[in-house]
Design an enzyme around this catalytic site. Structure first.
Site, PDB file in Angstrom:
ATOM      1  CB  SER A  88     -12.913 -28.004 -29.999  1.00  0.00           C
ATOM      2  OG  SER A  88     -12.260 -29.097 -29.364  1.00  0.00           O
ATOM      3  CB  SER A  90      -8.511 -30.952 -27.404  1.00  0.00           C
ATOM      4  OG  SER A  90      -9.866 -31.224 -27.736  1.00  0.00           O
ATOM      5  CB  THR A  93     -14.514 -31.840 -28.304  1.00  0.00           C
ATOM      6  OG1 THR A  93     -13.484 -31.627 -27.343  1.00  0.00           O
ATOM      7  CG2 THR A  93     -15.837 -32.061 -27.601  1.00  0.00           C
ATOM      8  NE  ARG A 140     -10.603 -27.821 -14.918  1.00  0.00           N
ATOM      9  CZ  ARG A 140      -9.852 -28.885 -15.239  1.00  0.00           C
ATOM     10  NH1 ARG A 140      -9.838 -29.307 -16.480  1.00  0.00           N
ATOM     11  NH2 ARG A 140      -9.140 -29.511 -14.328  1.00  0.00           N
ATOM     12  CD  GLU A 221     -14.419 -29.450 -16.524  1.00  0.00           C
ATOM     13  OE1 GLU A 221     -13.322 -29.704 -17.036  1.00  0.00           O
ATOM     14  OE2 GLU A 221     -15.270 -28.739 -17.094  1.00  0.00           O
ATOM     15  CG  HIS A 237     -42.132 -18.950 -11.805  1.00  0.00           C
ATOM     16  ND1 HIS A 237     -43.329 -18.283 -11.629  1.00  0.00           N
ATOM     17  CD2 HIS A 237     -41.198 -17.992 -11.999  1.00  0.00           C
ATOM     18  CE1 HIS A 237     -43.123 -16.978 -11.749  1.00  0.00           C
ATOM     19  NE2 HIS A 237     -41.838 -16.782 -11.966  1.00  0.00           N
ATOM     20  CE  LYS A 331     -13.394 -34.642 -23.868  1.00  0.00           C
ATOM     21  NZ  LYS A 331     -12.603 -33.442 -23.975  1.00  0.00           N
TER      22      LYS A 331
END
Ligand code: F6R
Length: 338
Positions: A88, A90, A93, A140, A221, A237, A331
């Site tokens: 994570s 940060s 999360t 990211r 994002e 399929h 969040k």
């Protein structure tokens, strides 16, 4: 931050990927006795989770089952015989923190990869090996720092050889590409201009699904735009029949097939026929072939290409490519409801 400033910053962050890969090759990581490990789990969300998917791809010859988990709880097989990486950026999360707690309760071997936050605190408190990576970026855009340590654990533990040297070459290759990709009229710019005001469908083989997912997440994002991802052969399929209604929407779709020299020969054939069969329903289809010498170079060629596509799309939509207000708001709301 003004949009123009955010745009310049995001370009700088995207261009940093090869530097991050090089820097991360020097990070200290723990070694494990893999004779005691029966499965590996990569836990995390969003921009942090993709590092586990790409590590799995690069480590595909390791004969140990590996799974990425984007959830609060871990699969039932997780035990003291499982190595769980919790990533994570940060460190705050909630799903990643819950997965960490779950892994601890089941006595799994753990590694935490984070820049800060509660995850760093908990790992330090619990004596869990912690790979502390530099902070300050949108998660990211920290892919290089998040991804390389996962591979390095396998290499320093003697499970693989030469995988880090391959990553050095990936860094060199992306350094060559970044100037080309940063210019208007570059191939990612052109592709973004075809996706603009259309509904992107991103199709890949199962093996390259992490790359397709990175494209979708980056378009979501950075450009605040819709994108859909699916994989071959499965989409042949079901989804192939659904690319028809509602016609007004399907006519706005643009399918991009991300293909690779290592794709199964039958997948290559499927790309050709699937394109032919959906072509009359959608606005357009195209194939983007990976370039590079090794499989991981080619996967990162496509990842990098997609990162630039998402950047140009943000520009076309006049979106701030850094801000992710809905994610932040969500969040915040959840943090207020414990
Ligand atoms: C933001 C981003 C998000 C985050 C995700 C998890 O740039 O990419 O997808 O990665 O919300 O947050 P972290 O990575 O801090 O655990």
């Amino acid at each position: 931050m003004e949009r123009g400033e955010a745009e310049a910053k995001m370009l700088e962050f995207i261009k940093k990927l090869p530097d991050e890969i090089r820097e991360a090759l020097d990070f200290d990581v723990p070694a494990f006795d893999f004779s005691e490990i029966a499965h590996v789990v990569f836990a995390g969300m969003g921009g942090s989770a993709i590092s586990g998917d790409l590590a799995k791809l690069h480590l595909s010859e390791v004969p140990i089952p590996m799974e990425s988990v984007r959830d609060y709880t871990l699969p039932p097989y997780v035990s003291e015989k499982t190595l769980v990486f919790v990533s994570s950026y940060s460190g705050n999360t909630e799903e990643a923190l819950a997965a960490y707690g779950d892994a601890r309760e089941r006595g799994a071997k753990l590694v935490a990869v984070t820049s800060d936050g509660k995850l760093a605190e908990m790992a330090e408190r619990d004596g869990v090996p912690l790979v502390r990576i530099p902070g300050g970026l949108p998660p990211r855009t920290a892919l290089g720092w998040l991804f390389v340590p996962l591979v390095k654990v396998f290499e320093v533990s003697g499970m693989v050889q030469g995988k880090l040297v391959e990553l050095e070459r990936v860094a060199d290759y992306l350094t060559e590409l970044r100037d080309e990709f940063s210019t208007p009229d570059s191939p990612p710019f052109e592709l973004a201009s075809r996706l603009y005001l259309r509904l992107p469908l991103i199709y890949t083989s199962r093996r390259l699904a992490p790359v397709g997912f990175r494209w979708k997440a980056q378009i979501n994002e950075n450009a605040k735009a819709f994108a859909h991802v699916a994989e071959l052969p499965e989409l042949d399929h079901n989804e192939i029949t659904g690319i028809k209604n509602p016609p007004e929407r399907v006519e706005e779709m643009w399918a991009v097939f991300l293909v690779d020299a290592d794709d199964h020969p039958r997948i290559k054939l499927r790309v050709k026929h699937t394109q032919e069969l959906i072509r009359d329903s959608v606005l357009g289809t195209e194939v983007l072939e990976s370039k590079g010498e090794t499989p991981i170079e080619r996967a990162f060629y496509l990842v990098y290409f997609g990162d630039f596509v998402s950047f140009y799309l943000a520009k076309f939509y006049f979106e701030d490519p850094i801000a992710i207000p809905r994610i932040d708001e969500l969040k915040k709301r959840l943090a207020n409801e414990q």
